[in-house]
Design a protein around this motif. Structure first.
Motif, PDB file in Angstrom:
ATOM      1  N   ASP A   1      -7.355 -15.754  -7.788  1.00 24.00           N
ATOM      2  CA  ASP A   1      -7.695 -16.600  -8.931  1.00 24.00           C
ATOM      3  C   ASP A   1      -7.131 -18.014  -8.747  1.00 24.00           C
ATOM      4  OD1 ASP A   1      -9.042 -14.588 -10.156  1.00 24.00           O
ATOM      5  OD2 ASP A   1      -7.419 -14.041 -11.536  1.00 24.00           O
ATOM      6  N   ALA A   2      -5.911 -18.080  -8.232  1.00 23.82           N
ATOM      7  CA  ALA A   2      -5.246 -19.380  -8.104  1.00 23.82           C
ATOM      8  C   ALA A   2      -5.767 -20.185  -6.914  1.00 23.82           C
ATOM      9  CB  ALA A   2      -3.735 -19.170  -7.975  1.00 23.82           C
ATOM     10  N   TYR A   3      -6.164 -19.477  -5.844  1.00 24.42           N
ATOM     11  CA  TYR A   3      -6.627 -20.156  -4.621  1.00 24.42           C
ATOM     12  C   TYR A   3      -7.985 -19.582  -4.220  1.00 24.42           C
ATOM     13  CZ  TYR A   3      -1.686 -21.475  -4.324  1.00 24.42           C
ATOM     14  OH  TYR A   3      -0.441 -21.970  -4.591  1.00 24.42           O
ATOM     15  N   PRO A   4      -9.040 -19.889  -4.983  1.00 25.59           N
ATOM     16  CA  PRO A   4     -10.340 -19.250  -4.735  1.00 25.59           C
ATOM     17  C   PRO A   4     -10.936 -19.574  -3.365  1.00 25.59           C
ATOM     18  CG  PRO A   4     -10.501 -20.968  -6.427  1.00 25.59           C
ATOM     19  CD  PRO A   4      -9.061 -20.792  -6.144  1.00 25.59           C
ATOM     20  N   ASP A   5     -10.513 -20.662  -2.739  1.00 25.56           N
ATOM     21  CA  ASP A   5     -11.085 -21.016  -1.435  1.00 25.56           C
ATOM     22  C   ASP A   5     -10.296 -20.457  -0.266  1.00 25.56           C
ATOM     23  OD1 ASP A   5     -13.043 -22.465  -2.757  1.00 25.56           O
ATOM     24  OD2 ASP A   5     -11.786 -24.274  -2.828  1.00 25.56           O
ATOM     25  N   LEU A   6      -9.214 -19.754  -0.566  1.00 30.19           N
ATOM     26  CA  LEU A   6      -8.342 -19.249   0.494  1.00 30.19           C
ATOM     27  C   LEU A   6      -8.560 -17.737   0.639  1.00 30.19           C
ATOM     28  CD1 LEU A   6      -6.127 -20.576   2.273  1.00 30.19           C
ATOM     29  CD2 LEU A   6      -4.460 -19.849   0.558  1.00 30.19           C
ATOM     30  N   PRO A   7      -8.975 -17.256   1.838  1.00 32.99           N
ATOM     31  CA  PRO A   7      -9.105 -15.803   1.999  1.00 32.99           C
ATOM     32  C   PRO A   7      -7.776 -15.111   1.719  1.00 32.99           C
ATOM     33  CG  PRO A   7     -10.038 -16.973   3.887  1.00 32.99           C
ATOM     34  CD  PRO A   7      -9.300 -17.992   3.058  1.00 32.99           C
ATOM     35  N   CYS A   8      -7.815 -14.047   0.934  1.00 30.43           N
ATOM     36  CA  CYS A   8      -6.585 -13.311   0.601  1.00 30.43           C
ATOM     37  C   CYS A   8      -6.890 -11.822   0.643  1.00 30.43           C
ATOM     38  CB  CYS A   8      -6.086 -13.739  -0.778  1.00 30.43           C
ATOM     39  SG  CYS A   8      -4.472 -13.051  -1.153  1.00 30.43           S
ATOM     40  N   GLU A   9      -6.217 -11.097   1.529  1.00 26.72           N
ATOM     41  CA  GLU A   9      -6.493  -9.677   1.750  1.00 26.72           C
ATOM     42  C   GLU A   9      -5.266  -8.847   1.388  1.00 26.72           C
ATOM     43  OE1 GLU A   9      -9.420  -8.676   2.812  1.00 26.72           O
ATOM     44  OE2 GLU A   9     -10.253 -10.659   3.268  1.00 26.72           O
ATOM     45  N   PHE A  10      -5.521  -7.547   1.135  1.00 28.42           N
ATOM     46  CA  PHE A  10      -4.425  -6.610   0.895  1.00 28.42           C
ATOM     47  C   PHE A  10      -4.465  -5.537   1.975  1.00 28.42           C
ATOM     48  CE2 PHE A  10      -2.886  -2.612  -1.101  1.00 28.42           C
ATOM     49  CZ  PHE A  10      -1.569  -2.994  -1.257  1.00 28.42           C
ATOM     50  N   TYR A  11      -3.314  -5.206   2.528  1.00 27.80           N
ATOM     51  CA  TYR A  11      -3.224  -4.116   3.506  1.00 27.80           C
ATOM     52  C   TYR A  11      -2.435  -2.970   2.865  1.00 27.80           C
ATOM     53  CZ  TYR A  11      -2.828  -1.695   7.951  1.00 27.80           C
ATOM     54  OH  TYR A  11      -2.922  -0.767   8.959  1.00 27.80           O
ATOM     55  N   ASP A  12      -3.080  -1.829   2.762  1.00 28.49           N
ATOM     56  CA  ASP A  12      -2.528  -0.683   2.034  1.00 28.49           C
ATOM     57  C   ASP A  12      -1.677   0.192   2.964  1.00 28.49           C
ATOM     58  OD1 ASP A  12      -2.042   1.502   0.443  1.00 28.49           O
ATOM     59  OD2 ASP A  12      -4.135   1.862  -0.080  1.00 28.49           O
ATOM     60  N   ILE A  13      -0.354   0.078   2.855  1.00 24.33           N
ATOM     61  CA  ILE A  13       0.539   0.956   3.623  1.00 24.33           C
ATOM     62  C   ILE A  13       0.663   2.267   2.852  1.00 24.33           C
ATOM     63  CG2 ILE A  13       2.906   1.288   4.464  1.00 24.33           C
ATOM     64  CD1 ILE A  13       2.270  -1.090   5.895  1.00 24.33           C
ATOM     65  N   ARG A  14       0.385   3.372   3.508  1.00 24.56           N
ATOM     66  CA  ARG A  14       0.413   4.689   2.859  1.00 24.56           C
ATOM     67  C   ARG A  14       1.778   5.355   3.017  1.00 24.56           C
ATOM     68  NH1 ARG A  14      -5.096   6.296   2.489  1.00 24.56           N
ATOM     69  NH2 ARG A  14      -6.209   4.378   1.977  1.00 24.56           N
ATOM     70  N   ARG A  15       2.027   6.378   2.172  1.00 21.38           N
ATOM     71  CA  ARG A  15       3.238   7.195   2.310  1.00 21.38           C
ATOM     72  C   ARG A  15       3.288   7.708   3.757  1.00 21.38           C
ATOM     73  NH1 ARG A  15       4.064  11.934  -2.113  1.00 21.38           N
ATOM     74  NH2 ARG A  15       2.369  12.914  -0.954  1.00 21.38           N
ATOM     75  N   PRO A  16       4.403   7.497   4.457  1.00 20.17           N
ATOM     76  CA  PRO A  16       4.377   7.726   5.909  1.00 20.17           C
ATOM     77  C   PRO A  16       4.519   9.193   6.334  1.00 20.17           C
ATOM     78  CG  PRO A  16       6.493   6.817   5.252  1.00 20.17           C
ATOM     79  CD  PRO A  16       5.646   6.845   4.015  1.00 20.17           C
ATOM     80  N   TYR A  17       4.670  10.127   5.396  1.00 16.18           N
ATOM     81  CA  TYR A  17       4.874  11.530   5.798  1.00 16.18           C
ATOM     82  C   TYR A  17       3.884  12.429   5.074  1.00 16.18           C
ATOM     83  CZ  TYR A  17       7.193  11.677   1.272  1.00 16.18           C
ATOM     84  OH  TYR A  17       7.457  11.572  -0.062  1.00 16.18           O
ATOM     85  N   HIS A  18       3.775  13.662   5.581  1.00 19.08           N
ATOM     86  CA  HIS A  18       3.046  14.693   4.838  1.00 19.08           C
ATOM     87  C   HIS A  18       3.872  15.964   4.914  1.00 19.08           C
ATOM     88  CE1 HIS A  18       1.674  15.342   8.971  1.00 19.08           C
ATOM     89  NE2 HIS A  18       1.442  16.586   8.625  1.00 19.08           N
ATOM     90  N   PHE A  19       3.508  16.961   4.109  1.00 20.67           N
ATOM     91  CA  PHE A  19       4.292  18.193   4.045  1.00 20.67           C
ATOM     92  C   PHE A  19       3.657  19.274   4.919  1.00 20.67           C
ATOM     93  CE2 PHE A  19       5.376  16.026   0.102  1.00 20.67           C
ATOM     94  CZ  PHE A  19       6.754  16.159   0.089  1.00 20.67           C
ATOM     95  N   VAL A  20       4.492  20.036   5.608  1.00 21.00           N
ATOM     96  CA  VAL A  20       4.050  21.194   6.367  1.00 21.00           C
ATOM     97  C   VAL A  20       4.769  22.394   5.764  1.00 21.00           C
ATOM     98  CG1 VAL A  20       4.024  22.298   8.631  1.00 21.00           C
ATOM     99  CG2 VAL A  20       3.785  19.803   8.444  1.00 21.00           C
ATOM    100  N   CYS A  21       4.011  23.378   5.255  1.00 22.65           N
ATOM    101  CA  CYS A  21       4.606  24.523   4.575  1.00 22.65           C
ATOM    102  C   CYS A  21       4.717  25.701   5.543  1.00 22.65           C
ATOM    103  CB  CYS A  21       3.756  24.906   3.369  1.00 22.65           C
ATOM    104  SG  CYS A  21       3.522  23.514   2.238  1.00 22.65           S
ATOM    105  N   ALA A  22       5.944  26.182   5.738  1.00 25.88           N
ATOM    106  CA  ALA A  22       6.153  27.275   6.678  1.00 25.88           C
ATOM    107  C   ALA A  22       5.596  28.590   6.130  1.00 25.88           C
ATOM    108  CB  ALA A  22       7.643  27.427   6.973  1.00 25.88           C
ATOM    109  N   ALA A  23       5.628  28.763   4.808  1.00 26.53           N
ATOM    110  CA  ALA A  23       5.325  30.065   4.218  1.00 26.53           C
ATOM    111  C   ALA A  23       3.907  30.534   4.543  1.00 26.53           C
ATOM    112  CB  ALA A  23       5.510  29.990   2.709  1.00 26.53           C
ATOM    113  N   ASP A  24       2.949  29.668   4.475  1.00 27.47           N
ATOM    114  CA  ASP A  24       1.571  30.109   4.686  1.00 27.47           C
ATOM    115  C   ASP A  24       0.918  29.421   5.894  1.00 27.47           C
ATOM    116  OD1 ASP A  24       0.286  28.105   1.921  1.00 27.47           O
ATOM    117  OD2 ASP A  24       1.312  27.574   3.766  1.00 27.47           O
TER     118      ASP A  24
END
Ligand SMILES: [Fe+2]
Length: 281
Positions: A251-274
């Motif tokens: 909104d403030a700089y309409p002529d300037l390209p502005c991007e977002f880079y989405d960093i995700r949660r870096p881990y996932h779960f592994v369940c031993a039981a099943d």
């Protein structure tokens, strides 16, 4: 726009001088560099820096620290006589890789931590969950009332859905009825930030919804009035506000390209039981 001006831009929206924003600043490159495009992200990883270069964004604005710092360990903890080490970082150390990528691509890296916490990150978290009514505290100490009391388990499922996570961690009794919740977005629920957790419990929080926590902090919460902790993700919880920051910049700089880079949660779960392995997010 010059790269360093973005710090002043944030500070001005908070009614502060740029010098009053306590952490961050121009980490790589020159503040006077003319900006052709901005990439906003939670952490300026090597992948993010390569992406910025590919997009032609020569200003990377990150929330978290650029360098991984470590505390020198005194000889008593080393067990064996330490070799004559000099402070150094190997070429494949993330700090070296990041700096090389930034410099080779003529990128300016600016970290704005506290400034973005105040501008958008902290106060955008709870509304994303449909929780808007503050009943106690201010700043990082806010406690909210839920639209309707519900069990901690139900609240945790609601939170996961609203943030787009396949699971969250819950500490405490999932059957406990919750009416009042604290907001410890990002890393505010880590033991190193215990002050904020203690204050929210003392303001009446029966559960705290947080970004990232640790086991000592989880046990502290449980022992202090049986407070439930619902842990989402440091990055995911702060990305909500960072996305709004990108909209504000557009909104403030309409002529300037502005991007977002989405960093995700870096881990996932592994369940031993099943032996079922959840797919990485
Ligand atoms: Fe954070």
């Amino acid at each position: 726009m010059q790269a360093g001006e973005i710090i002043e831009w944030v500070a001005a929206r908070l009614g502060l001088a740029a010098s009053m924003i306590p952490d961050g600043g121009v980490i790589v490159g020159a503040a006077g560099t003319e900006v052709h495009g901005i990439l906003v992200t939670w952490m300026a990883t090597a992948e993010v820096l390569s992406k910025a270069a590919g997009l032609g964004c020569n200003l990377v604005v990150c929330h978290e620290g650029f360098r991984f710092e470590e505390i020198p360990q005194s000889p008593i903890y080393r067990w064996t006589a330490p070799p004559a080490e000099q402070p150094y970082e190997r070429p494949d150390h993330p700090n070296s890789v990041r700096r090389r990528l930034a410099e080779q691509n003529n990128l300016v890296v600016v970290q704005i931590h506290y400034g973005l916490d105040r501008l958008c990150i902290y106060d955008d978290f709870m509304p994303q969950l449909g929780i808007t009514q503050v009943i106690a505290g201010g700043g990082y100490e806010k406690v909210y009332v839920l639209p309707a009391p519900q069990t901690a388990d139900a609240l945790a499922r609601h939170v996961a859905g609203k943030i787009g996570l396949d699971c969250v961690r819950l500490t405490g009794d999932g059957r406990k009825m919750i009416a009042r919740v604290g907001n410890l977005v990002g890393g505010a629920a880590l033991s190193s930030n215990r002050y904020w957790m203690r204050k929210q419990i003392e303001y009446g929080a029966e559960a705290i919804i947080c970004g990232e926590s640790d086991e000592c902090a989880e046990i502290f919460a449980q022992e202090y009035n049986g407070t439930v902790l619902i842990e989402t993700s440091h990055a995911a919880s702060e990305n909500i506000g960072l996305r709004r920051f990108v909209r504000m910049l557009k909104d403030a700089y309409p002529d300037l390209p502005c991007e977002f880079y989405d960093i995700r949660r870096p881990y996932h779960f592994v369940c031993a039981a099943d032996f079922k392995t959840q797919k990485p997010p």
